[in-house]
Design a protein around this motif. Structure first.
Motif, PDB file in Angstrom:
ATOM      1  N   ASN A 128      13.111  80.644 -32.739  1.00 18.24           N
ATOM      2  CA  ASN A 128      14.280  81.046 -33.515  1.00 18.24           C
ATOM      3  C   ASN A 128      13.949  82.022 -34.643  1.00 18.24           C
ATOM      4  O   ASN A 128      14.851  82.518 -35.306  1.00 18.24           O
ATOM      5  CB  ASN A 128      14.998  79.818 -34.093  1.00 18.24           C
ATOM      6  CG  ASN A 128      14.097  79.004 -35.008  1.00 18.24           C
ATOM      7  OD1 ASN A 128      12.888  79.089 -34.933  1.00 18.24           O
ATOM      8  ND2 ASN A 128      14.691  78.200 -35.859  1.00 18.24           N
ATOM      9  N   THR A 129      12.656  82.310 -34.880  1.00 18.58           N
ATOM     10  CA  THR A 129      12.295  83.259 -35.937  1.00 18.58           C
ATOM     11  C   THR A 129      11.677  84.537 -35.380  1.00 18.58           C
ATOM     12  O   THR A 129      11.353  85.444 -36.138  1.00 18.58           O
ATOM     13  CB  THR A 129      11.304  82.619 -36.933  1.00 18.58           C
ATOM     14  OG1 THR A 129      10.133  82.206 -36.241  1.00 18.58           O
ATOM     15  CG2 THR A 129      11.926  81.414 -37.620  1.00 18.58           C
ATOM     16  N   HIS A 131      11.474  88.176 -33.690  1.00 18.49           N
ATOM     17  CA  HIS A 131      12.302  89.383 -33.795  1.00 18.49           C
ATOM     18  C   HIS A 131      13.241  89.341 -35.010  1.00 18.49           C
ATOM     19  O   HIS A 131      14.333  89.896 -34.976  1.00 18.49           O
ATOM     20  CB  HIS A 131      13.117  89.592 -32.510  1.00 18.49           C
ATOM     21  CG  HIS A 131      12.279  89.533 -31.268  1.00 18.49           C
ATOM     22  ND1 HIS A 131      11.302  90.463 -30.998  1.00 18.49           N
ATOM     23  CD2 HIS A 131      12.258  88.641 -30.244  1.00 18.49           C
ATOM     24  CE1 HIS A 131      10.721  90.150 -29.839  1.00 18.49           C
ATOM     25  NE2 HIS A 131      11.277  89.056 -29.377  1.00 18.49           N
ATOM     26  N   SER A 132      12.816  88.662 -36.069  1.00 18.96           N
ATOM     27  CA  SER A 132      13.616  88.597 -37.289  1.00 18.96           C
ATOM     28  C   SER A 132      13.094  89.615 -38.305  1.00 18.96           C
ATOM     29  O   SER A 132      11.953  90.087 -38.213  1.00 18.96           O
ATOM     30  CB  SER A 132      13.543  87.195 -37.904  1.00 18.96           C
ATOM     31  OG  SER A 132      12.212  86.897 -38.321  1.00 18.96           O
TER      32      SER A 132
END
Length: 203
Positions: A128-129, A131-132
């Protein structure tokens, strides 16, 4: 004789009081839903007075737990930075041993290194982190320290990965190399930063 009559009178009086009390209780029970002459109805989490404004729900002795929106766990920034620093340091040394000095290499080579490190960062991050913006910032900062590339150039290389087959190749090598390193504590030569650079650049 008078004592018997007094006892009888008291008993009759007590019986009359019990009957009166029973009648009063029945009357109160029947009139309770319309207390004070106002009907209260449910409206979401509040009681609404039929004649007046919305009334807050009275607090209970045992409060009900409020449902809070699920918040995504924040990435372990310190742990990620530590792992990336270690991996970048190992790969920088590997390049130096093989005769490639990243600090004095052309800007294009430094950009390849940034793309490789970004792939490694994605492999070492939670799904979920990846390509942030936060991860891009961390990678750009580490790439700048290890190769001397300016952070804006590192960010540009990372954000334009899909526009360059060379950047994509370096990104995939970093992704595969770091994923392998994560569980085996070394990077296969075919996925190393040195191999990614020399296979895609004329140096």
């Amino acid at each position: 004789m008078m004592v018997n009559g007094l006892i009888l009178f008291i008993q009759v009086g007590l019986l009359a009081l019990l009957v009166l009390l029973a009648i009063r209780m029945i009357t109160l029970v029947r009139s309770e839903p319309l207390a004070a002459g106002h009907q209260k109805i449910w409206s979401g989490s509040h009681l609404v007075d039929a004649h007046h404004s919305e009334l807050p729900l009275s607090t209970s002795e045992w409060p009900v737990a409020e449902r809070k929106p699920v918040v995504e766990a924040a990435p372990d920034r310190a742990g990620l930075i530590t792992r990336l620093h270690i991996l970048a340091g190992l790969q920088e040394r590997d390049c130096r041993v093989n005769g490639l000095e990243l600090a004095t290499a052309p800007e294009a080579v430094k950009a390849y290194a940034a793309a490789w490190l970004y792939g490694a960062g994605c492999a070492l991050s939670d799904k979920n982190t990846r390509h942030s913006a936060a991860l891009i910032g961390i990678v750009a900062q580490i790439a700048s320290r290890k190769t001397g590339i300016r952070q804006p150039e590192a960010v540009q290389a990372i954000t334009t990965l899909t526009a360059s087959t060379v950047y994509l190749a370096c990104f995939r090598a970093g992704l595969e190399g770091a994923e392998f390193w994560r569980y085996n504590h070394y990077v296969p030569p075919t996925s190393s930063l040195y191999e990614a650079i020399t296979a895609n650049a004329f140096i």
